[in-house]
Design a protein around this motif. Structure first.
Motif, mmCIF file in Angstrom:
data_model
loop_
_atom_site.group_PDB
_atom_site.id
_atom_site.type_symbol
_atom_site.label_atom_id
_atom_site.label_comp_id
_atom_site.label_asym_id
_atom_site.label_seq_id
_atom_site.Cartn_x
_atom_site.Cartn_y
_atom_site.Cartn_z
ATOM 1 N N SER A 13 0.817 -1.217 0.000
ATOM 2 C CA SER A 13 0.000 0.000 0.000
ATOM 3 C C SER A 13 0.846 1.261 0.000
ATOM 4 N N THR A 14 2.066 1.204 0.526
ATOM 5 C CA THR A 14 2.941 2.376 0.500
ATOM 6 C C THR A 14 3.797 2.432 -0.759
ATOM 7 N N SER A 15 3.710 1.413 -1.591
ATOM 8 C CA SER A 15 4.507 1.327 -2.832
ATOM 9 C C SER A 15 6.003 1.413 -2.561
ATOM 10 N N LEU A 16 6.419 0.903 -1.427
ATOM 11 C CA LEU A 16 7.820 0.953 -1.038
ATOM 12 C C LEU A 16 8.709 0.156 -1.989
ATOM 13 N N LEU A 17 8.234 -1.000 -2.434
ATOM 14 C CA LEU A 17 9.052 -1.849 -3.303
ATOM 15 C C LEU A 17 8.937 -1.510 -4.786
ATOM 16 N N ILE A 27 12.096 -0.186 -6.447
ATOM 17 C CA ILE A 27 13.141 -1.206 -6.397
ATOM 18 C C ILE A 27 12.854 -2.298 -7.420
ATOM 19 N N LEU A 28 11.606 -2.747 -7.467
ATOM 20 C CA LEU A 28 11.247 -3.796 -8.426
ATOM 21 C C LEU A 28 11.321 -3.283 -9.860
ATOM 22 N N ARG A 29 10.927 -2.029 -10.077
ATOM 23 C CA ARG A 29 11.052 -1.464 -11.429
ATOM 24 C C ARG A 29 12.506 -1.486 -11.895
ATOM 25 N N PHE A 30 13.408 -1.152 -10.976
ATOM 26 C CA PHE A 30 14.824 -1.150 -11.311
ATOM 27 C C PHE A 30 15.321 -2.572 -11.562
ATOM 28 N N LEU A 31 14.951 -3.507 -10.681
ATOM 29 C CA LEU A 31 15.429 -4.888 -10.810
ATOM 30 C C LEU A 31 14.843 -5.603 -12.021
ATOM 31 N N LEU A 32 13.563 -5.371 -12.292
ATOM 32 C CA LEU A 32 12.907 -6.101 -13.377
ATOM 33 C C LEU A 32 13.085 -5.420 -14.724
ATOM 34 N N GLY A 33 13.097 -4.104 -14.736
ATOM 35 C CA GLY A 33 13.350 -3.371 -15.973
ATOM 36 C C GLY A 33 12.361 -3.666 -17.077
ATOM 37 N N LYS A 34 12.808 -3.445 -18.298
ATOM 38 C CA LYS A 34 11.984 -3.650 -19.495
ATOM 39 C C LYS A 34 12.528 -4.847 -20.248
ATOM 40 N N LEU A 40 12.723 -11.907 -12.965
ATOM 41 C CA LEU A 40 11.772 -12.085 -11.868
ATOM 42 C C LEU A 40 12.282 -13.092 -10.844
ATOM 43 N N TRP A 41 12.930 -14.151 -11.313
ATOM 44 C CA TRP A 41 13.376 -15.220 -10.420
ATOM 45 C C TRP A 41 14.344 -14.727 -9.347
ATOM 46 N N VAL A 42 15.292 -13.899 -9.720
ATOM 47 C CA VAL A 42 16.343 -13.497 -8.776
ATOM 48 C C VAL A 42 15.779 -12.737 -7.568
ATOM 49 N N PRO A 43 15.033 -11.638 -7.769
ATOM 50 C CA PRO A 43 14.520 -10.951 -6.568
ATOM 51 C C PRO A 43 13.554 -11.802 -5.755
ATOM 52 N N VAL A 44 12.747 -12.604 -6.408
ATOM 53 C CA VAL A 44 11.795 -13.455 -5.678
ATOM 54 C C VAL A 44 12.555 -14.471 -4.836
ATOM 55 N N ILE A 99 2.283 -10.353 -6.543
ATOM 56 C CA ILE A 99 1.308 -10.636 -7.601
ATOM 57 C C ILE A 99 0.785 -9.365 -8.268
ATOM 58 N N PRO A 100 0.328 -8.335 -7.518
ATOM 59 C CA PRO A 100 -0.172 -7.132 -8.206
ATOM 60 C C PRO A 100 0.893 -6.464 -9.079
ATOM 61 N N PHE A 101 2.128 -6.431 -8.589
ATOM 62 C CA PHE A 101 3.189 -5.819 -9.387
ATOM 63 C C PHE A 101 3.463 -6.633 -10.646
ATOM 64 N N VAL A 102 3.505 -7.953 -10.519
ATOM 65 C CA VAL A 102 3.775 -8.812 -11.677
ATOM 66 C C VAL A 102 2.646 -8.696 -12.704
ATOM 67 N N LEU A 103 1.409 -8.561 -12.247
ATOM 68 C CA LEU A 103 0.283 -8.377 -13.175
ATOM 69 C C LEU A 103 0.466 -7.126 -14.022
ATOM 70 N N SER A 104 0.784 -6.007 -13.384
ATOM 71 C CA SER A 104 0.958 -4.767 -14.151
ATOM 72 C C SER A 104 2.235 -4.809 -14.987
ATOM 73 N N TRP A 105 3.297 -5.419 -14.466
ATOM 74 C CA TRP A 105 4.553 -5.512 -15.212
ATOM 75 C C TRP A 105 4.379 -6.373 -16.456
ATOM 76 N N SER A 106 3.643 -7.470 -16.340
ATOM 77 C CA SER A 106 3.448 -8.349 -17.500
ATOM 78 C C SER A 106 2.696 -7.625 -18.613
ATOM 79 N N ARG A 107 1.713 -6.796 -18.239
ATOM 80 C CA ARG A 107 0.996 -6.012 -19.259
ATOM 81 C C ARG A 107 1.926 -5.008 -19.932
ATOM 82 N N SER A 108 2.794 -4.387 -19.139
ATOM 83 C CA SER A 108 3.671 -3.354 -19.708
ATOM 84 C C SER A 108 4.737 -3.925 -20.639
#
Length: 135
Positions: free
Chosen positions: A58-62, A65-72, A83-87, A104-113
């Motif tokens: 809810s605070t979007s703290l990660l 960090i996840l955007r940087f680690l997962l990238g495009k 995805l495997w490494v940070p998980v 899960i919510p982050f992966v859902l939006s990341w997969s769409r992007s």
């Protein structure tokens, strides 16, 4: 309770709570029996970790960090590897269930992007959590 679960009108936790409350009201179970499952340290740990995961989400703290680690990612294999490494690292220090639930919510939006079907990321994410460690 069973009819409510099958029908799907109420969320699962509400159906179960109503069932326990009804059994308490009709003296089918004692209050001690109703609370017995919560005395397990594993249940209490998972509850606390779910609360922590909800707070982080809810605070979007990660998110940065996840955007940087997962990238495009440009391919499915690259997306899965990213995805495997940070998980796996997160699950090495935390319980697997809250880690997966938190991501899960982050992966859902990341997969769409990145244009990758989400089902091709969620199962590998779960496997990475299992391989990262469990306690």
């Amino acid at each position: 309770t069973l009819a409510s679960l099958i029908k799907g009108d109420l969320p699962t936790e509400m159906s179960m709570l109503a069932g326990v409350t009804a059994m308490l009201a009709f003296f089918i179970i004692t209050p001690e029996q109703a609370l017995m499952g919560f005395s397990n340290a594993g249940v209490a740990t998972v509850v606390v970790l779910f609360m922590m995961a909800e707070g982080i989400q809810s605070t979007s703290l990660l998110r940065p960090i996840l955007r940087f680690l997962l990238g495009k990612s440009k391919s499915l294999v690259e997306a899965q590897l990213r995805l495997w490494v940070p998980v796996a690292v997160f699950s090495a220090f935390l319980n697997n269930t809250p880690v997966v639930a938190m991501l899960i919510p982050f992966v859902l939006s990341w997969s769409r992007s990145i244009g990758v079907p989400v089902f091709k990321l969620l199962m590998p994410m779960n496997i990475a959590a299992l391989l990262g460690g469990s306690w």
